[in-house]
Design a protein around this motif. Structure first.
Motif, mmCIF file in Angstrom:
data_model
loop_
_atom_site.group_PDB
_atom_site.id
_atom_site.type_symbol
_atom_site.label_atom_id
_atom_site.label_comp_id
_atom_site.label_asym_id
_atom_site.label_seq_id
_atom_site.Cartn_x
_atom_site.Cartn_y
_atom_site.Cartn_z
ATOM 1 N N PRO A 109 0.458 -1.104 -0.182
ATOM 2 C CA PRO A 109 -0.290 0.009 -0.203
ATOM 3 C C PRO A 109 0.766 1.085 0.312
ATOM 4 C CG PRO A 109 -1.030 -1.270 1.355
ATOM 5 C CD PRO A 109 0.760 -1.517 1.308
ATOM 6 N N PRO A 136 -2.997 -0.076 -3.716
ATOM 7 C CA PRO A 136 -3.723 0.241 -3.177
ATOM 8 C C PRO A 136 -3.167 1.431 -2.164
ATOM 9 C CG PRO A 136 -1.892 -1.679 -2.445
ATOM 10 C CD PRO A 136 -1.979 -1.154 -3.654
ATOM 11 N N ILE A 138 -3.390 3.929 1.199
ATOM 12 C CA ILE A 138 -4.013 4.561 2.745
ATOM 13 C C ILE A 138 -3.668 5.700 3.333
ATOM 14 C CG2 ILE A 138 -3.599 3.500 5.483
ATOM 15 C CD1 ILE A 138 -2.812 0.695 4.538
ATOM 16 N N GLU A 162 -7.365 0.071 -4.187
ATOM 17 C CA GLU A 162 -8.457 0.206 -3.318
ATOM 18 C C GLU A 162 -7.809 1.438 -2.469
ATOM 19 O OE1 GLU A 162 -8.482 -3.597 -0.936
ATOM 20 O OE2 GLU A 162 -9.078 -4.735 -2.827
ATOM 21 N N ARG A 349 -6.767 -6.825 -0.138
ATOM 22 C CA ARG A 349 -5.224 -6.169 -0.224
ATOM 23 C C ARG A 349 -5.700 -5.786 0.941
ATOM 24 N NH1 ARG A 349 -2.745 -4.150 -5.691
ATOM 25 N NH2 ARG A 349 -0.548 -4.832 -4.033
ATOM 26 N N LEU A 350 -6.628 -4.956 1.145
ATOM 27 C CA LEU A 350 -6.959 -3.805 2.687
ATOM 28 C C LEU A 350 -7.536 -3.965 3.694
ATOM 29 C CD1 LEU A 350 -6.581 -0.775 0.975
ATOM 30 C CD2 LEU A 350 -4.042 -1.809 1.913
ATOM 31 N N LYS A 353 -5.839 -4.783 6.925
ATOM 32 C CA LYS A 353 -5.053 -3.117 7.272
ATOM 33 C C LYS A 353 -7.245 -2.363 8.292
ATOM 34 C CE LYS A 353 -1.123 -3.291 6.875
ATOM 35 N NZ LYS A 353 -0.105 -2.050 7.626
#
Length: 366
Positions: A109, A136, A138, A162, A349-350, A353
């Motif tokens: 990410p 991804p 964040i 994402e 993928r997240l 998290k």
């Protein structure tokens, strides 16, 4: 892109067209009392608890970008200072804006951190471009003291993204994510907000290209605090898909509001759109407001739906959990964790998290 002080006087915080309700649920008086006209617009670097590839803390910025991400300065022009008084304040206090261009698929990410821990009004502005990539992302939005404004502009084309947004607030926070999704773009987004004294969090998505898709999930939480969470999805392209689901919580005199708009324009033929809004009030004295709105301007629609619910925490469920030895806070934590897992299930993928951050926020709050 910047604005003079005299021009600020002509701006208002909210216009009718900004919201499906005439009433303003954000306590704008607090932002007026803590505006860049009254507070310093520079601040020292704070103790940032999160490591990121992009870290904006106070008036400073530093970067440690992975391969496949390029850095430059400027904005994408998706937001303007004349739109509202709060955006006027944002651009008035802004010192520098940064642009990130994702040029290749990202394995890990891309982590962006915006942080303030000083009594000041600080603006951070990040723009992201993504085309023909998978990535991804964040975003940590952290306001510990003072007033912080973060604007994120996103322009994507034929990309699979994402986006996990984590709001950790104690003081005043203004957040705007404005995204333009071109043809073939697919975005899966999850937002979790731990409200501060007043958190105004807004996400605007424009599905402009054919077959672009947005799956958005939101989880605003106010425990002895206030959050006004706005989601706006505009569909222009043919065969576009959007689905917004928000479940918020208010506790200990908390104030949680979700206002969600989904609009399908005449050009968006054979599209689908939906908005589901729910607020759970965990105790007496807390407030929950749910205002979804759906507007469809084409007769050629695949599906369209919206729903709203504001309800008290199930007393039978609480009794059951307490009979198993849990106190009220532990029961709430277990319930919110379960909702967080359900809301983040669309992520790939997240997902871990997202669920980890929900757990950390609840543990920190309770």
């Amino acid at each position: 892109m910047f604005i003079e002080r005299e021009a600020l006087e002509r701006l208002t915080y909210q216009k009718y067209g900004d919201s499906p309700t005439i009433k303003s649920y954000t306590k704008w008086k607090l932002f007026e009392e803590n505006s860049p006209l009254r507070l310093p617009t520079e601040a020292k670097v704070g103790d940032v608890p999160i490591r990121g590839h992009v870290v904006l803390s106070g008036s400073e910025a530093w970067f440690s970008l992975p391969a496949g991400v390029e850095l430059s300065e400027g904005t994408l022009g998706l937001s303007q200072p004349e739109e509202s008084r709060i955006l006027g304040f944002h651009f008035y206090a802004l010192r520098k804006a940064y642009r990130l261009r994702i040029t290749g698929d990202l394995v890990e990410p891309l982590v962006i951190v915006s942080h303030l821990s000083s009594k000041a009004f600080i603006s951070h502005h990040i723009s992201i471009e993504a085309e023909n990539v998978k990535a991804p992302i964040i975003i940590y939005d952290m306001a510990e003291e003072g007033t912080k404004s973060l604007v994120v502009e996103l322009k994507a084309r034929n990309a699979e993204l994402e986006v996990l947004t984590v709001g950790r607030h104690r003081s005043l926070s203004h957040y705007l994510l404005r995204a333009s999704l071109g043809g073939g773009t697919r975005v899966k987004a999850f937002t979790v907000i731990s409200a501060g004294e007043m958190s105004h969090h807004r996400e605007d998505y424009s599905l402009e290209g054919a077959e672009s898709e947005l799956i958005l999930r939101g989880m605003p939480i106010a425990i002895g605090s206030s959050v006004d969470y706005l989601t706006n999805v505009l569909q222009y392209g043919e065969k576009t898909v959007s689905e917004t689901r928000v479940h918020g919580f208010s506790y200990e005199n908390g104030w949680t509001v979700h206002r969600g708009v989904a609009k399908v324009f005449e050009s968006a033929r054979n599209s689908s759109s939906g908005v589901v809004s729910q607020i759970t009030i965990m105790d007496e004295g807390s407030l929950g407001v749910s205002v979804p709105m759906l507007e469809v301007d084409t007769g050629e629609i695949e599906s369209a739906f919206h729903s709203s619910a504001v309800r008290q925490f199930d007393e039978d469920a609480l009794f059951y959990l307490r009979s198993r030895g849990l106190d009220s806070d532990e029961a709430m934590s277990l319930f919110v964790h379960g909702i967080g897992e359900a809301l983040s299930s669309h992520l790939e993928r997240l997902r871990g998290k997202a669920r980890g951050n929900v757990g950390e926020l609840i543990e920190g709050l309770l």
